[in-house]
Design a protein around this motif. Structure first.
Motif, PDB file in Angstrom:
ATOM      1  N   ASP A   1     -28.712 -25.411  78.379  1.00 54.89           N
ATOM      2  CA  ASP A   1     -27.445 -24.981  78.978  1.00 54.89           C
ATOM      3  C   ASP A   1     -26.271 -25.769  78.413  1.00 54.89           C
ATOM      4  OD1 ASP A   1     -28.777 -23.143  80.489  1.00 54.89           O
ATOM      5  OD2 ASP A   1     -28.773 -24.342  82.337  1.00 54.89           O
ATOM      6  N   ALA A   2     -26.494 -27.067  78.183  1.00 52.26           N
ATOM      7  CA  ALA A   2     -25.432 -27.892  77.613  1.00 52.26           C
ATOM      8  C   ALA A   2     -25.074 -27.420  76.204  1.00 52.26           C
ATOM      9  CB  ALA A   2     -25.875 -29.353  77.586  1.00 52.26           C
ATOM     10  N   VAL A   3     -26.081 -27.087  75.417  1.00 47.50           N
ATOM     11  CA  VAL A   3     -25.833 -26.588  74.060  1.00 47.50           C
ATOM     12  C   VAL A   3     -25.068 -25.271  74.102  1.00 47.50           C
ATOM     13  CG1 VAL A   3     -26.951 -25.732  71.969  1.00 47.50           C
ATOM     14  CG2 VAL A   3     -27.816 -27.801  73.082  1.00 47.50           C
ATOM     15  N   LYS A   4     -25.440 -24.388  75.016  1.00 49.27           N
ATOM     16  CA  LYS A   4     -24.719 -23.120  75.156  1.00 49.27           C
ATOM     17  C   LYS A   4     -23.271 -23.340  75.550  1.00 49.27           C
ATOM     18  CE  LYS A   4     -28.726 -20.314  76.511  1.00 49.27           C
ATOM     19  NZ  LYS A   4     -29.347 -19.533  77.631  1.00 49.27           N
ATOM     20  N   ALA A   5     -23.015 -24.423  76.279  1.00 44.04           N
ATOM     21  CA  ALA A   5     -21.656 -24.724  76.730  1.00 44.04           C
ATOM     22  C   ALA A   5     -20.840 -25.425  75.653  1.00 44.04           C
ATOM     23  CB  ALA A   5     -21.709 -25.581  77.985  1.00 44.04           C
ATOM     24  N   GLY A   6     -21.408 -25.578  74.442  1.00 44.42           N
ATOM     25  CA  GLY A   6     -20.649 -26.172  73.342  1.00 44.42           C
ATOM     26  C   GLY A   6     -20.930 -27.636  73.106  1.00 44.42           C
ATOM     27  N   MET A   7     -22.005 -28.164  73.715  1.00 37.16           N
ATOM     28  CA  MET A   7     -22.351 -29.576  73.530  1.00 37.16           C
ATOM     29  C   MET A   7     -23.465 -29.710  72.491  1.00 37.16           C
ATOM     30  SD  MET A   7     -20.361 -30.978  75.791  1.00 37.16           S
ATOM     31  CE  MET A   7     -19.147 -29.797  76.420  1.00 37.16           C
ATOM     32  N   LYS A   8     -23.638 -30.899  72.026  1.00 37.70           N
ATOM     33  CA  LYS A   8     -24.834 -31.231  71.259  1.00 37.70           C
ATOM     34  C   LYS A   8     -25.476 -32.438  71.921  1.00 37.70           C
ATOM     35  CE  LYS A   8     -22.168 -33.748  67.709  1.00 37.70           C
ATOM     36  NZ  LYS A   8     -21.907 -33.833  66.248  1.00 37.70           N
ATOM     37  N   VAL A   9     -26.800 -32.415  71.997  1.00 37.71           N
ATOM     38  CA  VAL A   9     -27.553 -33.457  72.691  1.00 37.71           C
ATOM     39  C   VAL A   9     -28.507 -34.090  71.688  1.00 37.71           C
ATOM     40  CG1 VAL A   9     -29.044 -33.996  74.638  1.00 37.71           C
ATOM     41  CG2 VAL A   9     -27.399 -32.112  74.825  1.00 37.71           C
ATOM     42  N   SER A  10     -28.405 -35.393  71.535  1.00 40.13           N
ATOM     43  CA  SER A  10     -29.244 -36.095  70.573  1.00 40.13           C
ATOM     44  C   SER A  10     -30.648 -36.279  71.105  1.00 40.13           C
ATOM     45  CB  SER A  10     -28.627 -37.460  70.241  1.00 40.13           C
ATOM     46  OG  SER A  10     -28.757 -38.331  71.362  1.00 40.13           O
ATOM     47  N   GLU A  11     -31.553 -36.789  70.242  1.00 38.81           N
ATOM     48  CA  GLU A  11     -32.922 -37.053  70.665  1.00 38.81           C
ATOM     49  C   GLU A  11     -32.984 -38.122  71.756  1.00 38.81           C
ATOM     50  OE1 GLU A  11     -35.305 -38.079  67.342  1.00 38.81           O
ATOM     51  OE2 GLU A  11     -35.505 -36.006  66.620  1.00 38.81           O
ATOM     52  N   GLN A  12     -31.947 -38.930  71.838  1.00 40.15           N
ATOM     53  CA  GLN A  12     -31.894 -39.972  72.867  1.00 40.15           C
ATOM     54  C   GLN A  12     -31.172 -39.507  74.125  1.00 40.15           C
ATOM     55  OE1 GLN A  12     -33.658 -42.658  72.371  1.00 40.15           O
ATOM     56  NE2 GLN A  12     -34.148 -41.983  70.286  1.00 40.15           N
ATOM     57  N   GLY A  13     -30.742 -38.239  74.143  1.00 38.14           N
ATOM     58  CA  GLY A  13     -30.077 -37.695  75.324  1.00 38.14           C
ATOM     59  C   GLY A  13     -28.586 -37.931  75.369  1.00 38.14           C
ATOM     60  N   LYS A  14     -27.990 -38.395  74.275  1.00 36.89           N
ATOM     61  CA  LYS A  14     -26.550 -38.612  74.239  1.00 36.89           C
ATOM     62  C   LYS A  14     -25.838 -37.263  74.084  1.00 36.89           C
ATOM     63  CE  LYS A  14     -27.064 -43.082  74.342  1.00 36.89           C
ATOM     64  NZ  LYS A  14     -26.707 -43.864  75.558  1.00 36.89           N
ATOM     65  N   VAL A  15     -24.812 -37.047  74.901  1.00 36.84           N
ATOM     66  CA  VAL A  15     -24.086 -35.777  74.889  1.00 36.84           C
ATOM     67  C   VAL A  15     -22.734 -35.967  74.212  1.00 36.84           C
ATOM     68  CG1 VAL A  15     -23.108 -33.942  76.324  1.00 36.84           C
ATOM     69  CG2 VAL A  15     -25.221 -35.083  77.037  1.00 36.84           C
ATOM     70  N   ALA A  16     -22.395 -35.037  73.352  1.00 37.53           N
ATOM     71  CA  ALA A  16     -21.099 -35.050  72.674  1.00 37.53           C
ATOM     72  C   ALA A  16     -20.648 -33.610  72.459  1.00 37.53           C
ATOM     73  CB  ALA A  16     -21.185 -35.794  71.341  1.00 37.53           C
ATOM     74  N   TYR A  17     -19.350 -33.432  72.296  1.00 42.44           N
ATOM     75  CA  TYR A  17     -18.834 -32.085  72.034  1.00 42.44           C
ATOM     76  C   TYR A  17     -19.160 -31.708  70.596  1.00 42.44           C
ATOM     77  CZ  TYR A  17     -15.728 -28.059  72.164  1.00 42.44           C
ATOM     78  OH  TYR A  17     -15.225 -26.784  72.124  1.00 42.44           O
ATOM     79  N   ASP A  18     -19.617 -30.489  70.405  1.00 45.41           N
ATOM     80  CA  ASP A  18     -20.036 -30.035  69.078  1.00 45.41           C
ATOM     81  C   ASP A  18     -18.840 -29.450  68.326  1.00 45.41           C
ATOM     82  OD1 ASP A  18     -21.393 -29.278  66.870  1.00 45.41           O
ATOM     83  OD2 ASP A  18     -22.719 -27.827  67.861  1.00 45.41           O
ATOM     84  N   TYR A  19     -18.074 -30.342  67.681  1.00 46.57           N
ATOM     85  CA  TYR A  19     -16.926 -29.888  66.908  1.00 46.57           C
ATOM     86  C   TYR A  19     -17.334 -29.130  65.654  1.00 46.57           C
ATOM     87  CZ  TYR A  19     -13.773 -32.721  69.788  1.00 46.57           C
ATOM     88  OH  TYR A  19     -13.047 -33.235  70.843  1.00 46.57           O
ATOM     89  N   ASP A  20     -18.596 -29.281  65.246  1.00 50.27           N
ATOM     90  CA  ASP A  20     -19.056 -28.589  64.044  1.00 50.27           C
ATOM     91  C   ASP A  20     -19.021 -27.076  64.214  1.00 50.27           C
ATOM     92  OD1 ASP A  20     -19.474 -31.050  62.921  1.00 50.27           O
ATOM     93  OD2 ASP A  20     -21.611 -31.113  63.414  1.00 50.27           O
ATOM     94  N   ARG A  21     -19.002 -26.606  65.445  1.00 45.10           N
ATOM     95  CA  ARG A  21     -18.942 -25.169  65.676  1.00 45.10           C
ATOM     96  C   ARG A  21     -17.558 -24.605  65.372  1.00 45.10           C
ATOM     97  NH1 ARG A  21     -22.082 -23.598  71.281  1.00 45.10           N
ATOM     98  NH2 ARG A  21     -24.148 -24.413  70.746  1.00 45.10           N
ATOM     99  N   LEU A  22     -16.558 -25.476  65.335  1.00 46.60           N
ATOM    100  CA  LEU A  22     -15.189 -25.044  65.127  1.00 46.60           C
ATOM    101  C   LEU A  22     -14.822 -25.086  63.649  1.00 46.60           C
ATOM    102  CD1 LEU A  22     -13.512 -27.067  68.051  1.00 46.60           C
ATOM    103  CD2 LEU A  22     -14.515 -24.769  68.126  1.00 46.60           C
ATOM    104  N   SER A  23     -13.850 -24.296  63.316  1.00 41.73           N
ATOM    105  CA  SER A  23     -13.306 -24.364  61.963  1.00 41.73           C
ATOM    106  C   SER A  23     -12.514 -25.654  61.831  1.00 41.73           C
ATOM    107  CB  SER A  23     -12.406 -23.162  61.703  1.00 41.73           C
ATOM    108  OG  SER A  23     -11.268 -23.210  62.535  1.00 41.73           O
TER     109      SER A  23
END
Length: 484
Positions: A102-124
């Protein structure tokens, strides 16, 4: 505490395999116990071996057989705990996997360690630059990241809580008690009471999955049932048994404080009202009509053109009661014809003179709501009293006295609201005093304990509260709810 990585990568299949091995061990102990019973212990029960040595051997052999039986119980209990843990761990990891998806669908990326960050790579590149430089957008992104991070952390914590519960249960299973019948190794042998630990764990498992948890139990009064629903409902929705206990304790304390304030206020108010009535023949007003009388007084003195003068008279009358309708409740007293105001009217007398419609108009919405609420409370109180039996009364006489006097007070207050007169006021005053005393007897520690637990619970967790905890907790509630 377990980490996100450990939860996501651990193979829980070994728990199921271990449970099978423990069950096999229990089966083998059963075989050995039967052989010991038939091949060894049996010789002390015949006539071939008599005397002091036979009696001593009988005691020792019985103790040895008990240990074989206790070993079976302990092994079976361990198998049950491991199977239950395997099922719960699989379910909790599925919740965590869903949270991550759900977090990924909301535009986040979650690392193997569970760290959450905004996925700017999806943007131009231009969108990414604008998003980083726009303060409003950046604040929104940070809040969202915090919320998802808190949500995932809560899922991991739920898993860690379950893991700690398993650890405590396994430690309890292997502790031999003080000894049962034929237990010759009290405190140092196998735990013959290990089944109680497994039984408790099984009850918790059924509670997590049983949709009939909200059904009333035979040993519960209606009040007990409502309290359990309040506590267990919060526990199920949040995944936190401690939070469920907290909410229940604070709610119970608040309800007790409110009830005590009501009976105290009623007793004081109607003590003065009754004295005034008997001294000067002053009319008694129904409970809950103070606001109505204040509103009517203010409107009566309203200057033309003011804001209050623009309030539709029909609306005010509908809320506070109609004096015109109350005229149907007029009566003779000491040779004088008395016409009551709406707040003073006996609604039964109004209904006799003008029908139920006029009684409703005389009562108004505010007083009418008091009648309906009081009647409902009285019905609930009677229903609760019907769930008591002799054993429940003996077990908690203070609670029974509180429930009984509370129902009587509710009924007398309803009667006073319908028909304010010296008799109903006296009943309300008397039952209020009794109810207040019963509340003190039954709940003198409830408020202090509830607030103390709230303070400790909040204090212990202040460091865990981040800026996005509210939305994260709400998301966790939705996932943890077994009925969704």
């Amino acid at each position: 505490m377990l980490t996100y990585y450990e939860v996501m990568t651990t193979d829980f299949g070994s728990l199921s395999d271990a449970a099978d091995k423990w069950q096999e061990m229990a089966d083998e102990f059963h075989k050995v116990e039967r052989r010991y019973r038939d091949g060894v212990q049996k010789i002390t029960k015949g006539q071939a071996w008599l005397g002091e040595s036979a009696r001593a051997a009988h005691t020792k052999f019985a103790a040895t057989r008990y240990e074989y039986q206790a070993a079976q119980t302990q092994a079976k209990a361990t198998a049950t705990l491991l199977r239950n843990a395997h099922q719960q761990f699989v379910e909790l990891r599925k919740q965590l996997e869903t949270a991550r998806a759900d977090a990924v669908k909301a535009g986040m990326k979650v690392s193997e360690q569970g760290k959450v960050a905004y996925d700017y790579d999806r943007l131009s590149p231009s969108e990414s630059s604008a998003a980083r430089l726009n303060p409003t957008h950046a604040a929104s992104v940070n809040a969202s990241v915090d919320a998802w991070a808190d949500f995932i952390r809560l899922c991991v914590k739920a898993f860690d809580d379950a893991d700690q519960d398993l650890k405590r249960d396994l430690e309890a299973v292997v502790k031999d008690g003080k000894g049962n019948k034929n237990d010759g190794t009290a405190g140092t042998g196998f735990n013959g009471d290990a089944g109680q630990v497994a039984k408790s764990d099984g009850a918790q498992k059924r509670a997590r999955h049983d949709p009939d948890w909200f059904k009333k139990r035979d040993d519960e009064t209606l009040d007990d049932y409502m309290e359990r629903l309040r506590r267990d409902g919060v526990t199920r929705l949040t995944g936190s048994a401690q939070l469920g206990d907290l909410v229940n304790a604070v709610t119970k304390g608040t309800m007790t404080a409110g009830a005590f304030a009501l009976v105290t206020g009623t007793s004081v108010t109607y003590s003065f009202n009754l004295m005034s009535h008997f001294k000067s023949d002053k009319a008694l007003n129904a409970p809950g009509t103070l606001v109505s009388r204040f509103a009517n007084t203010q409107l009566a003195g309203t200057a033309p053109g003011s804001v209050l003068s623009r309030v539709p008279p029909g609306l005010v009358t509908a809320m506070t009661g109609s004096d015109e309708a109350a005229m149907y409740g007029a009566f003779m007293k000491n040779g004088t014809f008395v016409i009551p105001a709406a707040s003073e009217a006996n609604l039964i007398r109004v209904a006799r003179g003008g029908g139920l419609a006029q009684a409703g108009k005389a009562a108004g919405w505010i007083r009418g709501a008091g009648v309906v609420g009081g009647a409902a409370g009285t019905v609930y109180g009677v229903a609760n009293l019907s769930t008591y039996d002799g054993d429940k009364i003996k077990a908690d006489p203070a609670k029974f006295a509180s429930d009984l006097s509370g129902t009587a007070f509710s009924g007398s207050m309803t009667a006073l609201t319908v028909a304010p007169n010296p008799v109903t006021a006296g009943l309300a005053l008397g039952t209020g005093v009794v109810y207040g005393g019963a509340l003190i007897w039954d709940n003198h520690e409830a408020i202090g304990k509830g607030m103390g637990e709230a303070k400790d619970w909040v204090g212990d967790r202040t460091k865990d509260l981040g800026s996005g905890i509210a939305s994260g907790a709400k998301k966790f509630k939705d996932v943890a709810n077994p009925f969704d």
